[in-house]
Design a protein around this motif. Structure first.
Motif, PDB file in Angstrom:
ATOM      1  N   TYR A  10       0.823  -1.207   0.000  1.00  0.00           N
ATOM      2  CA  TYR A  10       0.000   0.000   0.000  1.00  0.00           C
ATOM      3  C   TYR A  10       0.862   1.264   0.000  1.00  0.00           C
ATOM      4  O   TYR A  10       0.610   2.192  -0.785  1.00  0.00           O
ATOM      5  CB  TYR A  10      -0.924  -0.003   1.214  1.00  0.00           C
ATOM      6  CG  TYR A  10      -1.855   1.177   1.283  1.00  0.00           C
ATOM      7  CD1 TYR A  10      -2.965   1.258   0.450  1.00  0.00           C
ATOM      8  CD2 TYR A  10      -1.640   2.229   2.175  1.00  0.00           C
ATOM      9  CE1 TYR A  10      -3.834   2.340   0.497  1.00  0.00           C
ATOM     10  CE2 TYR A  10      -2.499   3.317   2.227  1.00  0.00           C
ATOM     11  CZ  TYR A  10      -3.588   3.369   1.390  1.00  0.00           C
ATOM     12  OH  TYR A  10      -4.434   4.442   1.438  1.00  0.00           O
ATOM     13  N   ILE A  11       1.871   1.315   0.863  1.00  0.00           N
ATOM     14  CA  ILE A  11       2.648   2.556   0.946  1.00  0.00           C
ATOM     15  C   ILE A  11       3.586   2.736  -0.243  1.00  0.00           C
ATOM     16  O   ILE A  11       3.916   3.860  -0.617  1.00  0.00           O
ATOM     17  CB  ILE A  11       3.421   2.670   2.284  1.00  0.00           C
ATOM     18  CG1 ILE A  11       4.467   1.564   2.414  1.00  0.00           C
ATOM     19  CG2 ILE A  11       2.476   2.665   3.462  1.00  0.00           C
ATOM     20  CD1 ILE A  11       5.357   1.724   3.636  1.00  0.00           C
ATOM     21  N   ALA A 124      -2.356   8.112  11.458  1.00  0.00           N
ATOM     22  CA  ALA A 124      -2.852   6.731  11.439  1.00  0.00           C
ATOM     23  C   ALA A 124      -4.364   6.625  11.290  1.00  0.00           C
ATOM     24  O   ALA A 124      -4.997   5.787  11.939  1.00  0.00           O
ATOM     25  CB  ALA A 124      -2.387   6.003  12.700  1.00  0.00           C
ATOM     26  N   GLN A 125      -4.971   7.432  10.460  1.00  0.00           N
ATOM     27  CA  GLN A 125      -6.414   7.295  10.224  1.00  0.00           C
ATOM     28  C   GLN A 125      -6.680   6.069   9.357  1.00  0.00           C
ATOM     29  O   GLN A 125      -5.906   5.768   8.437  1.00  0.00           O
ATOM     30  CB  GLN A 125      -6.950   8.566   9.560  1.00  0.00           C
ATOM     31  CG  GLN A 125      -6.959   9.760  10.511  1.00  0.00           C
ATOM     32  CD  GLN A 125      -6.978  11.088   9.771  1.00  0.00           C
ATOM     33  OE1 GLN A 125      -6.218  11.298   8.833  1.00  0.00           O
ATOM     34  NE2 GLN A 125      -7.829  11.995  10.199  1.00  0.00           N
ATOM     35  N   HIS A 126      -7.746   5.345   9.667  1.00  0.00           N
ATOM     36  CA  HIS A 126      -8.058   4.110   8.963  1.00  0.00           C
ATOM     37  C   HIS A 126      -9.340   4.264   8.154  1.00  0.00           C
ATOM     38  O   HIS A 126      -9.920   5.366   8.059  1.00  0.00           O
ATOM     39  CB  HIS A 126      -8.142   2.939   9.945  1.00  0.00           C
ATOM     40  CG  HIS A 126      -8.974   3.230  11.158  1.00  0.00           C
ATOM     41  ND1 HIS A 126     -10.333   3.471  11.100  1.00  0.00           N
ATOM     42  CD2 HIS A 126      -8.627   3.330  12.479  1.00  0.00           C
ATOM     43  CE1 HIS A 126     -10.801   3.689  12.315  1.00  0.00           C
ATOM     44  NE2 HIS A 126      -9.784   3.614  13.179  1.00  0.00           N
ATOM     45  N   ARG A 152      -5.862   9.895   0.952  1.00  0.00           N
ATOM     46  CA  ARG A 152      -4.769   9.045   1.452  1.00  0.00           C
ATOM     47  C   ARG A 152      -3.409   9.738   1.363  1.00  0.00           C
ATOM     48  O   ARG A 152      -2.480   9.390   2.083  1.00  0.00           O
ATOM     49  CB  ARG A 152      -4.747   7.729   0.670  1.00  0.00           C
ATOM     50  CG  ARG A 152      -4.479   7.873  -0.820  1.00  0.00           C
ATOM     51  CD  ARG A 152      -4.712   6.569  -1.556  1.00  0.00           C
ATOM     52  NE  ARG A 152      -4.465   6.695  -2.991  1.00  0.00           N
ATOM     53  CZ  ARG A 152      -4.730   5.731  -3.864  1.00  0.00           C
ATOM     54  NH1 ARG A 152      -5.247   4.588  -3.449  1.00  0.00           N
ATOM     55  NH2 ARG A 152      -4.482   5.904  -5.154  1.00  0.00           N
ATOM     56  N   LYS A 153      -3.329  10.746   0.501  1.00  0.00           N
ATOM     57  CA  LYS A 153      -2.057  11.455   0.323  1.00  0.00           C
ATOM     58  C   LYS A 153      -2.368  12.891  -0.055  1.00  0.00           C
ATOM     59  O   LYS A 153      -3.152  13.142  -0.976  1.00  0.00           O
ATOM     60  CB  LYS A 153      -1.233  10.779  -0.780  1.00  0.00           C
ATOM     61  CG  LYS A 153       0.118  11.400  -1.064  1.00  0.00           C
ATOM     62  CD  LYS A 153       0.817  10.574  -2.141  1.00  0.00           C
ATOM     63  CE  LYS A 153       2.188  11.119  -2.482  1.00  0.00           C
ATOM     64  NZ  LYS A 153       2.864  10.306  -3.530  1.00  0.00           N
ATOM     65  N   LEU A 158       0.768  11.676   4.662  1.00  0.00           N
ATOM     66  CA  LEU A 158       0.344  10.331   4.262  1.00  0.00           C
ATOM     67  C   LEU A 158      -0.566   9.725   5.327  1.00  0.00           C
ATOM     68  O   LEU A 158      -0.417  10.000   6.514  1.00  0.00           O
ATOM     69  CB  LEU A 158       1.557   9.404   4.086  1.00  0.00           C
ATOM     70  CG  LEU A 158       2.632   9.789   3.087  1.00  0.00           C
ATOM     71  CD1 LEU A 158       3.732   8.736   3.094  1.00  0.00           C
ATOM     72  CD2 LEU A 158       2.058   9.942   1.690  1.00  0.00           C
ATOM     73  N   ARG A 159      -1.469   8.859   4.865  1.00  0.00           N
ATOM     74  CA  ARG A 159      -2.320   8.086   5.779  1.00  0.00           C
ATOM     75  C   ARG A 159      -2.122   6.610   5.445  1.00  0.00           C
ATOM     76  O   ARG A 159      -2.908   6.023   4.682  1.00  0.00           O
ATOM     77  CB  ARG A 159      -3.775   8.535   5.628  1.00  0.00           C
ATOM     78  CG  ARG A 159      -3.970   9.991   6.070  1.00  0.00           C
ATOM     79  CD  ARG A 159      -5.410  10.441   5.898  1.00  0.00           C
ATOM     80  NE  ARG A 159      -5.615  11.734   6.537  1.00  0.00           N
ATOM     81  CZ  ARG A 159      -5.530  12.918   5.911  1.00  0.00           C
ATOM     82  NH1 ARG A 159      -5.222  12.961   4.618  1.00  0.00           N
ATOM     83  NH2 ARG A 159      -5.738  14.046   6.570  1.00  0.00           N
TER      84      ARG A 159
END
Length: 442
Positions: A10-11, A124-126, A152-153, A158-159
């Motif tokens: 993912y990252i 760290a949001q999900h 997400r970015k 970044l998340r």
């Protein structure tokens, strides 16, 4: 696929980070941020930990801080802690505690990232945070922008956990015995977001078991629609909104072809915060009086004969001034930079932004400010005195520009220089001048 593999994919693929990038991890001590720290540590990325203690929960806040410090020490990771007087800041700024905490932490994260020369800030949001944001924005009234949830970015933010649900976060934290602390305020339904999390989303899950992933797909479609819309809007805005020193100049005839399309007009002006009501008023008064001003929270839009002039709102011009003493040789004021030098050279320099003043007539301290009603001076090359308001009209200076022209004032209250426009006749250098003050303005 294991969690570590999913995270790494993912990252690297979705967020586009490189193995040698460096990261500031925003770690609160909660289960989501502690899982994020665990994953970065496991993969060996170069990181630092940043923890905010907002001093809102007495001993509980201190225990959160201690947990984060201990975790960082055990893993040999640099840890930075900032203790904020959050309640005082919220009172001072007239905002909510939640908004104050948000402003304080993101401001500090950016400062710390620049100071340490890091690549990214990670929060760290999900996935459930993503969905909750969608519903919170929906209840407040929003368009496509707010319905995109959490990006997400965004720039350097970044998340990395946005691909995980809250249930997955809890499962992996327990599976890997990762220490964490729960903020008990997260379980109170007096906050809108908590009400969505604890009462509304569970009801949807009763109808659709994999509700989070259905919503993830829905929000993705909204994001795609937003990006498609922007691909049309941005080129139009860039071709019509001409950037100037004061803001933007918009030729009325260029905008006129869209004036009957309020949704499009709204999108063009959206970055500047104008409401549909205000823009509808502009639309209805398209041929209205010259000089009419439309305002958003941060911008003013002036309707002139051939143009609209768009500029950021200034603070009260009566409060904006600068006092100068004899030791000042350079300074800034608004968007202008000034420099001062002394000489006995009486030769006139005819350059834009340069003025030569008879230094013996100056009485310090001088004042640099914006014009005020009733101001007058004796324009060089003209007979008698003239009000500044009339001078600006004769110079065809529009209303927005004149609000930003600095005025240099002597200690005796006389105007010396309408910066970059005209020197006062009383302060010109003559054959009897012994001391020349040269001012350069850029």
């Amino acid at each position: 696929m294991s969690l570590v593999s999913r995270f790494e994919s993912y990252i690297s693929k979705d967020l586009g980070v490189a193995k040698d990038d460096t990261f500031l991890l925003a770690i609160s001590g909660g289960r989501d941020s502690m899982l994020m720290a665990h994953l970065f540590m496991h993969l060996g990325y170069q990181c630092v930990i940043a923890h905010c203690n907002f001093l809102l929960r007495e001993d509980e806040s201190d225990r959160d801080e201690k947990l984060v410090r201990n975790y960082a020490e055990e893993h040999g990771v640099p840890c930075y802690v900032n203790r904020f007087e959050t309640e005082s800041y919220a009172l001072q700024e007239g905002i909510s505690i939640q908004m104050a905490a948000r402003d304080l932490r993101y401001s500090w994260f950016k400062e710390l990232k620049e100071e340490l020369d890091l690549s990214w800030i990670c929060v760290a949001q999900h996935l459930n945070d993503h969905i909750e944001t969608f519903f919170v924005n929906l209840t407040r009234g929003t368009g496509l922008t707010g319905l995109r949830g959490i990006l997400r970015k965004r720039n350097d933010l970044l998340r990395p956990l946005l691909f995980l649900t809250a249930e997955e976060v809890t499962y992996y934290v327990k599976k890997n015995n990762i220490p964490f602390r729960d903020d008990q305020s997260n379980f109170s339904t007096k906050y809108v977001r908590n009400k969505v999390r604890l009462e509304i989303v569970p009801r949807f899950k009763e109808v659709v078991n994999d509700f989070e992933y259905v919503m993830e797909g829905n929000i993705a479609h909204i994001q795609e629609s937003y990006e498609l819309l922007q691909s049309f809007i941005v080129p139009i805005r860039e071709s019509i909104f001409v950037e100037k020193t004061f803001g933007y100049e918009i030729k009325r005839e260029r905008l006129q072809q869209y004036k009957d399309n309020l949704p499009l007009i709204y999108e063009l002006f959206k970055p500047f915060g104008f409401s549909k009501e205000v823009l509808s008023d502009m639309q209805k008064n398209w041929e209205g009086d010259v000089g009419k001003i439309y305002q958003s929270a941060e911008y003013s839009l002036l309707r002139d004969r051939q143009f609209f002039f768009l500029q950021r709102l200034m603070i009260d011009k009566d409060e904006k001034f600068l006092i100068l003493n004899e030791k000042n040789t350079s300074w800034s004021f608004g968007s202008f930079l000034f420099s001062l030098s002394c000489s006995d050279n009486l030769q006139i320099e005819r350059e834009n932004g340069v003025v030569q003043i008879d230094g013996d007539r100056l009485v310090f301290p001088l004042e640099l400010r914006y014009w005020r009603e009733g101001d007058y001076f004796y324009p060089l090359g003209m007979r008698g005195r003239q009000k500044l308001s009339d001078f600006f009209i004769h110079q065809k200076v529009d209303r927005f520009t004149k609000e930003r022209i600095p005025i240099l004032v002597n200690s005796n209250g006389e105007i010396i220089w309408v910066v970059n426009y005209r020197l006062d006749n009383r302060y010109k250098i003559t054959e009897s001048t012994k001391k020349v003050i040269k001012l350069v303005c850029k």
